[in-house]
Every structure is written in structure tokens, then in C-alpha cells.
Design a protein around this motif. Structure first.
Motif, mmCIF file in Angstrom:
data_model
loop_
_atom_site.group_PDB
_atom_site.id
_atom_site.type_symbol
_atom_site.label_atom_id
_atom_site.label_comp_id
_atom_site.label_asym_id
_atom_site.label_seq_id
_atom_site.Cartn_x
_atom_site.Cartn_y
_atom_site.Cartn_z
ATOM 1 N N TYR A 47 50.550 39.175 36.891
ATOM 2 C CA TYR A 47 50.788 37.712 36.775
ATOM 3 C C TYR A 47 49.722 37.100 37.650
ATOM 4 N N GLN A 48 49.875 35.625 37.658
ATOM 5 C CA GLN A 48 48.768 34.820 38.462
ATOM 6 C C GLN A 48 49.736 34.103 39.519
ATOM 7 N N ASP A 49 49.254 34.099 40.791
ATOM 8 C CA ASP A 49 49.844 33.396 41.828
ATOM 9 C C ASP A 49 49.037 32.154 42.184
ATOM 10 N N TYR A 50 50.016 31.137 41.897
ATOM 11 C CA TYR A 50 49.143 29.656 42.120
ATOM 12 C C TYR A 50 49.524 29.517 43.708
ATOM 13 N N GLN A 51 49.805 30.045 44.675
ATOM 14 C CA GLN A 51 49.668 29.976 46.042
ATOM 15 C C GLN A 51 50.897 28.812 46.099
ATOM 16 N N TYR A 57 53.887 34.659 34.521
ATOM 17 C CA TYR A 57 53.733 35.944 33.935
ATOM 18 C C TYR A 57 53.394 35.743 32.453
ATOM 19 N N GLU A 58 53.163 34.576 31.877
ATOM 20 C CA GLU A 58 52.653 34.459 30.308
ATOM 21 C C GLU A 58 51.172 34.488 30.082
ATOM 22 N N LEU A 59 50.824 35.833 30.292
ATOM 23 C CA LEU A 59 49.487 36.195 30.440
ATOM 24 C C LEU A 59 49.051 37.049 29.114
ATOM 25 N N GLN A 60 49.716 36.901 28.042
ATOM 26 C CA GLN A 60 49.543 37.717 26.955
ATOM 27 C C GLN A 60 47.972 37.459 26.224
ATOM 28 N N ASP A 61 47.580 36.172 26.415
ATOM 29 C CA ASP A 61 46.118 35.851 25.953
ATOM 30 C C ASP A 61 45.198 36.073 26.674
ATOM 31 N N ALA A 62 45.402 36.487 28.245
ATOM 32 C CA ALA A 62 44.470 36.662 29.273
ATOM 33 C C ALA A 62 44.121 38.225 29.411
ATOM 34 N N ILE A 63 45.399 38.936 29.358
ATOM 35 C CA ILE A 63 45.334 40.369 29.618
ATOM 36 C C ILE A 63 46.095 41.114 28.611
ATOM 37 N N THR A 64 45.331 42.397 28.414
ATOM 38 C CA THR A 64 45.825 43.142 27.322
ATOM 39 C C THR A 64 46.193 44.595 28.077
ATOM 40 N N LEU A 98 49.214 42.645 39.952
ATOM 41 C CA LEU A 98 50.052 43.472 39.140
ATOM 42 C C LEU A 98 51.316 43.842 40.015
ATOM 43 N N ASN A 99 52.640 43.562 39.317
ATOM 44 C CA ASN A 99 53.983 43.640 39.825
ATOM 45 C C ASN A 99 54.344 45.128 39.031
ATOM 46 N N ILE A 100 54.656 45.812 39.907
ATOM 47 C CA ILE A 100 54.940 47.386 39.448
ATOM 48 C C ILE A 100 56.685 47.438 39.906
#
Length: 130
Positions: A47-51, A57-64, A98-100
Motif C-alpha cells: 500500500y501507499q501511505d499518504y500521511q 491499496y489499489e496498486l495492481q498497476d504499480a506492483i506485482t 507492506l502490510n503482512i
């Protein structure tokens, strides 16, 4: 323990990586209890944290993930380690986390409490130097 690209991660460490290079991810669980635990599963979610309290959590186009982002574990015996390997591929630059999480099921009450306090993983994906 969590290792990203061979570096041990804790809340104060930022792991730098290159966009387009597969980055090894290793999750090592040690069972210090007197009985085996499992079966269970854990999922790694970037995920990305915008502070500002907002997480993207919608990062399917940024991370695989190379392989799966979920690890299925039969059991971890007392005083033994269990290590799970995966890899991430960052497609864009940015700061990611990363959230585990462990999957909720009947055996979750038996899991060691320390497993629920895994460190936050901060990864900075950068352009490759040409």
C-alpha cells in the motif's frame, strides 16, 4: 523477521530498490511456544501511505508479485523456524509499504502473539541508474 532484498527490515529502515528489478521477499517465523501451530496463511499486501490517514491499496498497476502474495503454512513445530520466499516487482517509482496479516481462522488463537507485531516494511522504488 522480514527481509527485503536481503536486508532485515524494522520500523526505522527504508529499503531502496530499482523499478523493474524483482526484489526478493523473505518472511521467517519462529515458533517459541511448546506446541505446533497451524495450518494458517499469511498475506502480504502493498500500500501507499499518504500521511493523512489515507492508505491506497489499489496498486495492481504499480506492483506485482512474482508468484503469490499469500503463503499457506501447514504447521510450524515448537522452537523451529519456517521461512517463506516470494518476490515483488515495482513498475513505478514511489514509497510503498507492506502490510503482512494472518488469515483469521480457528487456529489463530494459537499463533504466537509476536507474529501479530511484524515490523512495518517501507520500500522506496527508484528509477534504475543508466
Amino acid at each position: 523477521d522480514i527481509l527485503v532484498d536481503g536486508k532485515l527490515c524494522d520500523c526505522d529502515i527504508v529499503v531502496d530498490c530499482k523499478v523493474g528489478d524483482p526484489i526478493p521477499l523473505e518472511v521467517k517465523l519462529t515458533n517459541w511456544s511448546k506446541h505446533s501451530v497451524g495450518p494458517f496463511a499469511l498475506t502480504v499486501t502493498p500500500y501507499q501511505d499518504y500521511q493523512n490517514g489515507v492508505h491506497n491499496y489499489e496498486l495492481q498497476d504499480a506492483i506485482t508479485f512474482v508468484g503469490s502474495n499469500t503463503f499457506y503454512i501447514d504447521s510450524v513445530k515448537p522452537t523451529k523456524d519456517s521461512v517463506y520466499f516470494g518476490a515483488l516487482l515495482f513498475l513505478y517509482t514511489g514509497d510503498f509499504y507492506l502490510n503482512i496479516k494472518f488469515h483469521e481462522d480457528n487456529c489463530s488463537k494459537e499463533l504466537p502473539l509476536s507474529w501479530f507485531c511484524l515490523p512495518s516494511v517501507h520500500i522506496r522504488a527508484m528509477e534504475p541508474i543508466v
